[in-house]
Design an enzyme around this catalytic site. Structure first.
Site, PDB file in Angstrom:
ATOM      1  CB  SER A 181      -0.944  -0.040   1.208  1.00 10.83           C
ATOM      2  OG  SER A 181      -1.952   0.928   1.105  1.00 10.83           O
ATOM      3  CG  ASP A 221      -4.036  -1.389  -0.592  1.00  8.97           C
ATOM      4  OD1 ASP A 221      -3.126  -2.147  -0.227  1.00  8.97           O
ATOM      5  OD2 ASP A 221      -4.330  -0.331   0.002  1.00  8.97           O
TER       6      ASP A 221
END
Length: 354
Positions: free
Chosen positions: A50, A177
């Site tokens: 992320s 993500d």
């Protein structure tokens, strides 16, 4: 195309960086401090998730300590992401997503604070892998960062559902993500043979996470109920498991945890400049403390390896069969029992426990 983590070789040393939206400001500060004292060549592999991938990309592409340039790059977190330039409820009116990835990656990372992507795996720098979720297979992949794919890769790594389009194309695959399924893949590194792991967390090491609720899952993936279900099942599981493993590693594994002692002033979408600046400063301080401890540890490893190499050379001259190893010999002589746990090192409080 290899999208799995590489098997550990040599020193078996890895760096893992957690994400967490704007909490990445802490990781940015930590990695700036590490670069000043402990450049990326001290690791065999860097893995990030992320927003942690945004910070780690700079660390993994900077071969020499760069105090001034690195401090300037921290302006991304201190100033550039404050206010409404990155996150704004008015962005949809401008035909943008709530979180403007084009501003973040195409402008800041590619132009204003140019990432030296041509340096990846040059000058002794380690391989850099960015974790993403493959939305077709609904599984985690670790994509090797290169000069040609890094910016699409960072867009996929930061493709937070609801706030962004939730997906981006990476080399022909729609990805999102990785934190949706596994925000901190410590176990994956251990399974690949890494025995000396540094983990940068963006929340206290004692923190636990509850499952996402049903509504969050449906809003995140309204057209993919299976993915919504997997997110609600696995995100909190791997989050909590990683922290448990980091605090009590398996036998033969050493984990160094760099984490804030308390909750950070910022959350997932905080854009208050004063809070971002405070968070960066906390990261720099934690990184400086950790760098000193890590340098001492790595130097000790190097000396121990040199001693064992000399002992190994002498041992080849012996004629006795089935001789115990140097480590076994020391344990027997001292009357020690084999350890059944690894070593956990926390730099938030600068203390060590076995």
């Amino acid at each position: 195309m290899n999208r799995r983590l590489p098997e550990a070789k040599g020193r078996k040393r890895a760096l893992l960086v957690e994400g967490g939206g704007m909490k990445g400001a802490f990781a940015g500060g930590v990695l700036h401090a590490l670069n000043c004292y402990l450049p990326a060549q001290h690791y065999d592999l860097v893995v990030a998730v992320s927003s942690g991938a945004c910070c780690a990309a700079y660390y993994a592409s900077t071969p020499d300590p760069e105090p001034e340039i690195g401090d300037h790059t921290l302006s991304i977190w201190r100033h550039e992401l404050a206010g409404h330039r990155l996150i704004s409820i008015f962005n949809p009116l401008r035909k943008k997503t709530l979180l403007d990835q084009e501003f973040l990656i195409d402008f800041l990372f590619a132009k204003k604070y140019p990432l030296q992507a041509e340096n990846f795996e040059q000058y002794g720098l380690p391989e850099f892998r960015v974790a993403v979720t493959n939305l077709r297979s609904r599984s985690i992949e670790y994509v090797r960062a290169t000069e040609s794919n890094i910016f699409p890769l960072l867009k996929a790594a930061t493709a937070l559902p609801i706030a962004t389009r939730g997906r981006h194309d990476v080399e022909g695959r729609l990805c999102s993500d990785a934190a949706l399924l596994n925000p901190l893949p410590v176990n994956d590194l251990i399974e690949c043979g890494y025995t000396d792991i540094t983990v940068v967390m963006n929340s206290p090491s004692w923190r636990t996470s509850a499952p996402f609720n049903f509504l969050t899952g449906m809003l995140s993936f309204p057209r993919d109920w299976k993915m919504a279900k997997l997110m609600r099942r696995w995100h909190h599981h791997h989050f909590n498991l990683a922290r448990s493993v980091a605090s009590a590693p398996p036998e033969g594994i050493t984990i160094h945890t760099i984490a804030p002692e308390q909750f950070l002033p910022v959350g997932l979408v905080t854009t208050d400049q004063a809070k971002l600046e405070e968070t960066v400063a906390m990261g720099v301080q934690a990184g400086e403390r950790a760098a000193k401890m890590l340098l001492e540890h790595f130097n000790g490893q190097q000396k121990k390896s040199a001693r064992n190499s000399k002992k190994g050379t002498k041992a080849t001259k012996a004629t006795r069969p089935s001789a115990p190893s140097a480590i076994e010999g020391k344990q027997r002589k001292a009357g020690q029992q084999p350890k059944n746990r690894g070593k956990a090192v926390r730099s938030d409080s600068v203390r060590q426990s076995a």
